[in-house]
Enzyme design. Structure first.
Site, PDB file in Angstrom:
ATOM      1  N   THR A  89     -10.354  -0.479 -12.125  1.00 38.39           N
ATOM      2  CA  THR A  89      -9.435   0.569 -12.542  1.00 38.39           C
ATOM      3  C   THR A  89      -8.962   0.268 -13.955  1.00 38.39           C
ATOM      4  OG1 THR A  89      -7.577   1.967 -11.858  1.00 38.39           O
ATOM      5  CG2 THR A  89      -7.268  -0.423 -11.679  1.00 38.39           C
ATOM      6  N   SER A 151      -3.219   4.511  -7.955  1.00 37.14           N
ATOM      7  CA  SER A 151      -4.157   3.579  -7.321  1.00 37.14           C
ATOM      8  C   SER A 151      -3.391   2.372  -6.823  1.00 37.14           C
ATOM      9  CB  SER A 151      -5.242   3.155  -8.309  1.00 37.14           C
ATOM     10  OG  SER A 151      -4.672   2.545  -9.449  1.00 37.14           O
ATOM     11  N   LEU A 152      -3.964   1.654  -5.874  1.00 34.99           N
ATOM     12  CA  LEU A 152      -3.265   0.481  -5.352  1.00 34.99           C
ATOM     13  C   LEU A 152      -4.259  -0.612  -4.995  1.00 34.99           C
ATOM     14  CD1 LEU A 152      -3.449   0.271  -1.951  1.00 34.99           C
ATOM     15  CD2 LEU A 152      -2.075   2.317  -2.165  1.00 34.99           C
ATOM     16  N   GLY A 164       0.089  -4.368  -6.348  1.00 32.28           N
ATOM     17  CA  GLY A 164       0.870  -3.220  -5.919  1.00 32.28           C
ATOM     18  C   GLY A 164       0.227  -1.901  -6.252  1.00 32.28           C
ATOM     19  N   CYS A 182     -11.971   3.079  -9.309  1.00 33.25           N
ATOM     20  CA  CYS A 182     -11.892   2.524  -7.962  1.00 33.25           C
ATOM     21  C   CYS A 182     -13.234   2.538  -7.247  1.00 33.25           C
ATOM     22  CB  CYS A 182     -10.834   3.247  -7.134  1.00 33.25           C
ATOM     23  SG  CYS A 182      -9.200   3.238  -7.920  1.00 33.25           S
TER      24      CYS A 182
END
Length: 225
Positions: A89, A151-152, A164, A182
């Protein structure tokens, strides 16, 4: 609000009964990553959970399962292989990073439930602005229509987590075009500014922090993902 500096990072803190929330400004990715690892390594059962709110200078990060082919073109933006889950990302100024340094056993949260609550916090924030957002079971993160807005990724170590969620607010989105965000080919990205939200990054950071704290402590209204 209690104000206290964090050594080596330009930070001020707010403390409530459950979490210490630290606003850190613009921090190099490697600096924040090392600080998260140090915090997690040295924390004890008495250590307060923390939420770190910050931005990063332009950087691509590649998760532990990341495949190099998801970087589509050469770029002068650094690629850092990190220890979170997920693929590649982009982070840059104008994006809210909320790092969650939590004792998930103490919070009685499994990883899947934690991910859902993180997504739900962003969904509630966007709903406040009449933006309908949703999660996807096959693709972690938060979406508006087919475009990803948050996004995470997490790292779990000895019942604690770090890393996070990243929410796109008012940033240059062009670097996303150099990757499969991603790990998904052709995935569109969006941001709050382009959806008509006029509140700036500072306001949205405080609101995101509030929603995250509510979701982490008390199960909010169910949202179908």
């Amino acid at each position: 609000m209690a104000v206290s500096p964090l050594p080596a990072l330009d930070t001020y803190s707010e403390q409530n009964s459950s979490f210490t929330v630290k606003h850190m400004g613009l921090v190099a990715y490697e600096t924040a990553w090392q600080a998260m690892k140090d915090f997690t390594r040295t924390r004890t059962s008495l250590t307060s959970d923390e939420i770190w709110l910050l931005q990063h200078p332009a950087v691509y990060t590649q998760g532990i399962a990341g495949k190099p082919e998801h970087l589509l073109v050469d770029s002068n933006i650094a690629v850092i292989k990190t220890d979170r889950g997920g693929q590649i990302t982009y982070h840059g100024p104008g994006q809210i990073i909320a790092y969650l340094l939590l004792d998930i056993r103490r919070l009685k949260l499994g990883v899947r439930e934690l991910v859902k609550r993180m997504e739900t916090a962003v969904i509630h924030l966007l709903n406040e602005y009449q933006i309908k957002a949703h999660g996807r079971k096959d693709m972690p993160g938060v979406y508006v229509d087919a475009a990803k807005i948050a996004s995470l990724g997490l790292k779990i170590k000895k019942d604690c987590c770090y890393h996070g969620i990243a929410l796109n607010v008012d940033m240059d989105l062009k670097p996303f075009s150099a990757i499969n965000p991603c790990g998904y080919t052709g995935l569109e990205v969006t941001q709050t500014k382009d959806l008509g939200i006029e509140d700036d990054l500072d306001v949205l950071s405080y609101k995101l922090s509030d929603y995250l704290q509510k979701e982490l402590v008390n199960k909010g209204p169910d949202i179908s993902l």
